[in-house]
Design a protein around this motif. Structure first.
Motif, short mmCIF file in Angstrom:
data_model
loop_
_atom_site.label_atom_id
_atom_site.label_comp_id
_atom_site.label_asym_id
_atom_site.label_seq_id
_atom_site.Cartn_x
_atom_site.Cartn_y
_atom_site.Cartn_z
N PRO A 1 10.04 167.33 -12.69
CA PRO A 1 10.26 168.16 -13.87
C PRO A 1 11.08 169.42 -13.65
N THR A 2 11.16 169.91 -12.40
CA THR A 2 11.76 171.22 -12.14
C THR A 2 12.84 171.13 -11.07
N ALA A 3 13.91 171.86 -11.26
CA ALA A 3 14.96 171.91 -10.25
C ALA A 3 14.48 172.69 -9.03
N GLY A 4 15.16 172.47 -7.90
CA GLY A 4 14.83 173.17 -6.68
C GLY A 4 14.48 172.21 -5.56
N ASP A 5 13.83 172.73 -4.53
CA ASP A 5 13.46 171.92 -3.37
C ASP A 5 12.06 171.35 -3.55
N TRP A 6 11.94 170.06 -3.27
CA TRP A 6 10.66 169.37 -3.31
C TRP A 6 10.38 168.80 -1.93
N ARG A 7 9.15 168.92 -1.48
CA ARG A 7 8.75 168.33 -0.20
C ARG A 7 8.12 166.97 -0.50
N LEU A 8 8.72 165.91 0.03
CA LEU A 8 8.26 164.54 -0.20
C LEU A 8 7.44 164.06 0.98
N PHE A 9 6.33 163.36 0.67
CA PHE A 9 5.47 162.76 1.68
C PHE A 9 5.36 161.27 1.38
#
Length: 311
Positions: free
Chosen positions: A284-292
């Motif tokens: 939903p939001t721009a930026g950095d996401w940490r994926l697991f």
């Protein structure tokens, strides 16, 4: 936070068909090459295959139009209540450096403790813990007592600010047919050392495996995401089912730890998954996401972590 109603099997089939077409182009374009890689075997990453209350064999699959679809909530999960449901717990802190139980309940719109839950990817409750710097990820499947009290047993936590999430679907009442995710903050006392978020990368390594993610999701838009699993440069084709899918993918947003689950769309056919896997991404939001990314081979569960930049 907004709760979502599960799509009908017909709508799921239409969505799956559209995603399959888009993924065909994505996979053809991406192959197995990627950018920089990051060793994801970071301290504190934990995954759990502990049994919990589940549906009878095959029941979870009968509730889904395709494997893995409908197995998580929408919204960012940054509230302890939604649609009249509330996550409550006596714990505001847990000790550092040792295992300690975290107990909680879900109350419904009528104020009563909920004891009926529908299976989501074979489990009636998914519990996640993540530190504010997006380290220490844990995905657990707690057990429920007859009175509706859930108990999670996270591995030893490091000092700092944490957020814990409960992802579930009520098995009756006004919330039936909805997937919800609620959360609370948690403090682990002690001297906290903040880790810098690793830079965005296409690949991550864990336990000798390389996981490569392809796709360019845009904030607030549904987008296919492709994952390829290799080992020593060779495609991996012996992925085993884990939670009714070949890989479980969870994401947390940098800064506020907003929660997202990326729905798997690859059909499960025995112990022969891989090397390509597909997901329905809607961040939903721009930026950095940490994926697991969690996947199983040879009876062992692996967790790969990487940072994804979302425009």
């Amino acid at each position: 936070m907004t709760a979502s109603t599960r799509p009908t099997p017909r709508n799921r089939a239409r969505a799956a068909a559209g995603l399959a077409t888009a993924l065909a182009f994505t996979l053809a374009a991406c192959g197995s090459s990627g950018g920089s890689s990051h060793d994801s075997s970071m301290p504190g990453t934990h995954h759990d295959g502990t049994p919990s209350a589940t549906a009878p064999a095959g029941h979870g699959a009968s509730m889904r139009g395709m494997p893995g679809m409908g197995g998580a909530a929408t919204g960012d999960g940054l509230a302890d209540s939604a649609d009249g449901y509330r996550l409550t717990s006596p714990h505001a802190t847990l000790p550092a450096g040792r295992t300690a139980p975290y107990r909680f309940t879900i109350t419904g719109p009528d104020g009563k403790v909920v004891t009926r839950f529908a299976p989501e990817q074979t489990k009636r409750m998914h519990f996640y813990a993540i530190r504010s710097d997006l380290t220490g990820f844990q995905h657990l499947h707690p057990t429920m007592a007859a009175d509706g009290t859930w108990t999670a047993e996270p591995a030893a936590l490091t000092p700092g600010s944490w957020r814990v999430f409960a992802s579930f679907a009520p098995g009756g009442g006004s919330g039936e047919g909805k997937d919800l995710v609620l959360s609370r903050t948690l403090t682990v006392p002690g001297e906290a050392t903040t880790a810098a978020l690793p830079p965005a990368a296409q690949s991550a390594r864990v336990d000798g495996y390389t996981v490569t993610v392809s796709g360019e999701p845009m904030a607030g838009m549904a987008h296919p995401l492709a994952v390829r699993v290799t080992k020593d440069g060779e495609p991996v084709t012996d992925l085993q089912p884990y939670l009714d899918t070949y890989a479980h993918l969870t994401a947390f947003h940098r800064g506020d730890a907003a929660f997202a689950h990326l729905h798997p769309t690859t059909p499960v056919r025995g112990d022969h998954g891989g090397p390509e896997l597909s997901f329905h991404a809607e961040l939903p939001t721009a930026g950095d996401w940490r994926l697991f990314l969690q996947f199983r081979t040879g009876g062992r569960l692996h967790t790969a972590a990487l940072t994804l930049r979302v425009g």
